[in-house]
Design a protein around this motif. Structure first.
Motif, PDB file in Angstrom:
ATOM      1  N   LYS A  10       0.838  -1.201   0.000  1.00  0.00           N
ATOM      2  CA  LYS A  10       0.000   0.000   0.000  1.00  0.00           C
ATOM      3  C   LYS A  10       0.872   1.250   0.000  1.00  0.00           C
ATOM      4  O   LYS A  10       1.786   1.385   0.809  1.00  0.00           O
ATOM      5  N   THR A  14      -1.017   7.716  -1.525  1.00  0.00           N
ATOM      6  CA  THR A  14      -2.293   7.608  -2.239  1.00  0.00           C
ATOM      7  C   THR A  14      -3.243   6.587  -1.629  1.00  0.00           C
ATOM      8  O   THR A  14      -4.438   6.632  -1.880  1.00  0.00           O
ATOM      9  N   GLU A  16      -3.271   3.483  -2.465  1.00  0.00           N
ATOM     10  CA  GLU A  16      -3.510   2.429  -3.460  1.00  0.00           C
ATOM     11  C   GLU A  16      -2.735   1.171  -3.088  1.00  0.00           C
ATOM     12  O   GLU A  16      -1.611   1.240  -2.606  1.00  0.00           O
ATOM     13  N   ARG A  17      -3.341   0.010  -3.352  1.00  0.00           N
ATOM     14  CA  ARG A  17      -2.648  -1.270  -3.190  1.00  0.00           C
ATOM     15  C   ARG A  17      -2.203  -1.711  -4.579  1.00  0.00           C
ATOM     16  O   ARG A  17      -3.031  -1.937  -5.448  1.00  0.00           O
ATOM     17  N   LEU A  18      -0.885  -1.808  -4.747  1.00  0.00           N
ATOM     18  CA  LEU A  18      -0.304  -2.143  -6.046  1.00  0.00           C
ATOM     19  C   LEU A  18       0.733  -3.245  -5.884  1.00  0.00           C
ATOM     20  O   LEU A  18       1.231  -3.476  -4.775  1.00  0.00           O
TER      21      LEU A  18
END
Length: 94
Positions: A10, A14, A16-18
């Protein structure tokens, strides 16, 4: 064939999980030093941010990294981070 599991991380800016490979790791050592960790293997606690100049500038504007770690700001770190991400973008673009 078995599918290999792709580790997700994470971004602290942001949220976001990428996939781990799309993020940049920053290592935080016991002595309070922050280092950019392109290999992902440096000692110390690590956290991840998206490899984009916009995200790094957003972090600088909000002082997000040092706020999250509850430590005094090191202004030069953000400039070093932005320069590193710009060099990454230049090598991938061309």
């Amino acid at each position: 064939m078995r599918n290999k599991k792709i580790p997700l991380r994470k971004c602290i800016i942001t949220g976001e999980r990428l996939p781990k490979g799309e993020l940049l790791r920053i290592a935080y050592s016991k002595d309070g030093a922050l280092t950019i960790d392109p290999t992902g293997k440096a000692p110390g606690r690590g956290f991840y941010i998206v490899k984009s100049v916009e995200t790094c500038e957003k972090a600088k504007k909000k002082n997000a990294i040092f706020h999250q770690l509850k430590m005094p700001e090191q202004e030069s770190f953000y400039d070093e981070l932005i320069a590193y991400v710009k060099s990454l973008e230049e090598t991938t673009n061309g």
